[in-house]
Structure formats: structure tokens, C-alpha cells
Design an enzyme around this catalytic site. Structure first.
Site, mmCIF file in Angstrom:
data_model
loop_
_atom_site.group_PDB
_atom_site.id
_atom_site.type_symbol
_atom_site.label_atom_id
_atom_site.label_comp_id
_atom_site.label_asym_id
_atom_site.label_seq_id
_atom_site.Cartn_x
_atom_site.Cartn_y
_atom_site.Cartn_z
ATOM 1 N N TYR A 1 0.854 -1.195 0.000
ATOM 2 C CA TYR A 1 0.000 0.000 0.000
ATOM 3 C C TYR A 1 0.887 1.242 0.000
ATOM 4 O O TYR A 1 1.607 1.474 -0.954
ATOM 5 C CB TYR A 1 -0.988 -0.064 1.164
ATOM 6 C CG TYR A 1 -2.140 0.895 0.992
ATOM 7 C CD1 TYR A 1 -2.925 0.869 -0.162
ATOM 8 C CD2 TYR A 1 -2.429 1.840 1.965
ATOM 9 C CE1 TYR A 1 -3.960 1.769 -0.339
ATOM 10 C CE2 TYR A 1 -3.473 2.740 1.799
ATOM 11 C CZ TYR A 1 -4.231 2.695 0.642
ATOM 12 O OH TYR A 1 -5.263 3.581 0.473
ATOM 13 N N LYS B 1 -20.686 -20.027 -11.185
ATOM 14 C CA LYS B 1 -19.886 -19.819 -12.388
ATOM 15 C C LYS B 1 -18.461 -19.441 -12.019
ATOM 16 O O LYS B 1 -17.491 -19.910 -12.613
ATOM 17 C CB LYS B 1 -20.528 -18.713 -13.222
ATOM 18 C CG LYS B 1 -20.239 -18.794 -14.691
ATOM 19 C CD LYS B 1 -21.115 -19.824 -15.359
ATOM 20 C CE LYS B 1 -20.975 -19.798 -16.855
ATOM 21 N NZ LYS B 1 -21.944 -20.653 -17.530
ATOM 22 N N ALA C 1 -32.040 -17.259 -26.949
ATOM 23 C CA ALA C 1 -30.630 -16.942 -27.160
ATOM 24 C C ALA C 1 -29.807 -18.180 -27.482
ATOM 25 O O ALA C 1 -29.009 -18.185 -28.427
ATOM 26 C CB ALA C 1 -30.075 -16.244 -25.922
#
Length: 415
Positions: free
Chosen positions: A38, A93, A196
Site C-alpha cells: 500500500y 460460475k 438466445a
């Protein structure tokens, strides 16, 4: 079924809710680690990326990330249940991306009032990621959404419900027709469904050699033909100049039935009308357009595929999408084009013709042997060869077609 329901709920809730988590790839144990991670060290890659945006691939995780994005308008077979309800599917997924291709995927659910709002939202966050996987978006909006995002984004955008389904279907269909002694160029196709997935599947099969004149597509009103005045621009692509109007009209003498619609719409009597050595892919989930037992009782000469894992020849998107993205990400492709999709089709089809490793058989305890034939026209999802074969084929196709930023694959790529 009640037991499966509880098992599924417990799986998602315990020991930690959800299926994904974030892990560190760099040490964070000392003050120096934190100074590098950081402030002040992080300023150095910031400056590099500001002067050369491609350096984001060097200094951040961008190149191994995919956003899995949905609006929840077509969740599995459950319909429009809203963005939040789609989150378990999108997490699932993401799990598949990580397990099969070691890709870090982030699920994102988008609320919107118009299609343009959805497109603008995804476009605005696209540069965060290496690729975008659109999921569970209803037709016909999904066509416009994908088309617009492909044009507006500099990273691959892929609607898996369309193209993943199409790629796997085409690979299995090519093999099934070969086994049945049929030519894809001459085969007559009946496609039940005009959403689709159906339009994408038939489009891909045409690109692989099928004749558009030999395709009969049906929606809820029957055969899609040139004299109908209620067709959107996507259905019009498959409007056949025919006097046939019903499934029974078009199934007579057909070589192929492809189902992407709903359960039990094809009967044993319909199957008897098909040509010798037919191919039936009944892909509606969880209940196919015709039960395999019914189809096989009617015809002993058919090859049957479904979307289910408990029957042979499962048409499963997981054979495709993790590996397509792996290849696309590894060469920093700007899009997933037809050349890459067709390369995936042939890579999957060819793999099914090879001897199956013992490790694959071990993953399927109820299967004693697998070899190319009527009950094995597609590889199994657990086949470890899918990753190197498909990813390499896709990556090379991206290079050859000019959409890759990295133009040479290492000789040991995914070996």
C-alpha cells in the site's frame, strides 16, 4: 428431491455462506510488506499504469480476472427472478472458472431500468477486468447487450448462454453426425426453441457447415417461416421459406432434433418420423424435451444427448467457457471472435475421439469405460486435457485472427 434440496441449501450456507472468497497472493506479514502493498510503495505501479495502461497486466491481477455479470432475467430454467436471486448461480460460475482454469472471477449483479443502463454500467466497470462473462440475461435483450459491449469494451465479452452452449452443442453434433454416417452440409435440422441459446446454436452449426435452408426453427407459435410478421430480427435469420407449420410437419425425415425449449415437447411418435440414424440433443434442464428412455424405446438407431449429468452425452457449458477465457486472457485478446469459437468446437470434438485417461474414469465411478461412439460424443468435464487443448487452440486462433496483444505462445504453454 427434498433431501437434495436440503443438501443444496446446506452446501451453500455451511461452514461459510457462499462459494467464493478472496485470498492474498503477496506477503503481508511485516511493515515492509505493507509499505510495498500500500503506501508508499503502491505509488510506483500507479505511475507506471498511468503512463502505460497496458502495464495493468504487469502490476495487477487484471489479466487473470473475469467479471460474471447478470441482471437475473433468465436464471437457469427459473425465469426472471431478479439480480440478487441470480447471485448463487454467478458464484457457481465463478467457482467453475477457478476450479477448471484457475481464473479469478467476480460475480456482479446489476439492477437497471433499461437495457442501455445495463450496458452503460458494465462498460463503466469493464477496465477493472480481463474479460466479461454475461450470464442469465433473457432474449432478445441479451443480443443487443452483448453486441454493444463487444463494440464498446477493449476486453473479451462473452455471453455463455449463447456461445458456450453453441460451441459444445456444435462439437457434439459434429461427432454424432459423423458416427451416424451423415454430412452436416446435407443434414436436416429441427430446432425446438428460438431463444438466445437456440439462435446461437444454429448460427454456430451454420458456420460449421450446416445449410440454413435445412434448418427449421420453432417457437411457441410453431415453425418460424418467411410469411410470419411477428418475428424479431434474430428469429428472422432462421425464417424458412416453407409451407410447414408444426413440429410434426418438420420432424418427418429430419436428421437432427435440437431441443432448447422445455420438457416433454417431443413424443415417441415424433421420433419415429425422423430419418434413419437420427441425432437428438434434448437440452432443456432439468427435464429434457424427451426422456432418453422414451426416445431409445422408440428408436434403437439414434444418438441421444441431454443437458443432464446422469445420462451419456451431457451437453455442458463447462466443457467450454473456462478454457476459452483462459486462452483469451493469456494472449490478451480484445474479443472472442468466430475464429476462436470454431477453434474451440474442433478442439472439443477431436478430444472425444482420443483414449480416455484412467483419471477421468476414476472421477465417474458408475462408468467402466468410455470410447468414441454413440454414448460418448463429447469429453467429460473432469478431463484434464480440456484446459491445454482448448485454451491453446483458442489462444492460437486469437493470434492468427489478429485480436491478440501477445502474438507468440510459449512452447510449454499449459503443458
Amino acid at each position: 428431491m427434498a433431501d437434495l434440496r436440503q443438501q443444496a441449501l446446506d452446501y451453500h450456507e455451511f461452514p461459510t455462506p457462499g462459494k467464493m472468497a478472496v485470498c492474498l497472493t503477496k506477503p503481508a506479514q511485516t511493515s515492509m510488506d505493507l509499505a510495498l502493498a500500500y503506501s508508499p510503495g503502491v505509488a510506483e505501479p500507479v505511475r507506471e499504469i498511468a503512463s502505460n495502461p497496458a502495464d495493468a497486466y504487469r502490476y495487477t491481477a487484471k489479466g487473470n480476472t473475469v467479471a460474471v455479470i447478470s441482471n437475473g432475467t433468465a436464471i437457469l430454467g427459473l425465469g426472471n427472478l431478479g439480480p440478487l436471486a441470480s447471485k448463487p448461480v454467478m458464484e457457481g460460475k465463478a467457482l467453475l472458472f477457478k476450479h477448471f482454469a484457475n481464473i479469478d472471477a467476480t460475480d456482479i449483479q446489476v439492477k437497471h431500468r433499461t437495457t442501455e443502463e445495463f450496458i452503460n454500467t458494465v462498460e463503466a466497470i469493464a477496465d477493472t477486468f480481463g474479460g466479461i462473462n454475461l450470464e442469465d440475461i433473457k432474449a432478445p435483450e441479451c443480443f443487443e447487450i452483448e453486441r454493444e459491449l463487444i463494440e464498446r469494451c477493449s476486453i473479451p465479452v462473452f455471453h455463455d448462454d449463447q456461445h458456450g452452449t453453441a460451441i459444445v452443442t456444435a462439437a457434439g453434433m459434429i461427432n454424432a453426425l459423423e458416427i451416424q454416417g451423415k454430412s452436416i452440409e446435407k443434414a436436416v435440422f429441427v430446432c425446438m426453441g428460438a431463444g438466445a441459446a437456440a439462435i446461437a446454436c444454429m448460427t454456430m452449426l451454420v458456420k460449421c457447415g450446416a445449410s440454413r435452408e435445412n434448418v427449421y426453427m420453432l417457437d411457441r407459435k410453431g415453425v418460424i417461416h418467411t410469411r410470419r410478421d411477428d418475428l424479431n430480427e434474430y428469429k428472422e435469420l432462421f425464417a424458412n421459406n416453407t409451407d410447414k407449420r408444426t413440429l410434426q410437419d418438420v420432424i418427418k425425415g429430419a436428421d437432427v432434433f435440437l431441443g432448447l425449449s422445455g420438457p416433454d415437447v417431443l413424443t415417441a411418435e415424433d421420433v419415429l418420423l425422423m430419418a434413419d440414424n437420427p441425432v437428438i440433443f434434448a437440452c432443456s434442464n432439468p427435464d429434457p424435451e424427451i426422456k432418453p428412455e422414451v426416445a431409445h424405446d422408440a428408436r434403437k438407431d439414434l444418438i441421444m444427448g441431454t443437458g443432464r449429468s446422469d445420462y451419456p452425452n451431457q451437453v455442458n457449458n463447462v466443457l467450454c467457457f473456462p478454457f476459452i477465457f483462459r486462452g483469451a486472457l493469456d494472449v490478451r485478446a480484445s474479443r472472442i471472435n468466430d475464429e476462436m469459437k470454431i477453434a474451440a468446437v474442433h478442439a472439443i470434438a477431436e478430444l472425444a475421439k482420443e483414449s480416455v485417461p484412467d483419471s477421468v474414469l476414476a472421477a465417474y465411478p458408475n462408468v467402466t469405460s468410455l470410447s468414441f461412439g454413440p454414448d460418448y460424443v463429447l469429453p467429460k468435464p473432469m478431463d484434464p486435457r480440456l484446459l491445454p487443448r482448448i485454451a491453446r487452440a483458442v489462444a492460437q486462433a486469437a493470434i492468427d485472427s489478429g485480436v491478440a496483444a501477445i502474438t507468440t505462445l510459449p512452447e510449454d504453454y499449459l503443458v
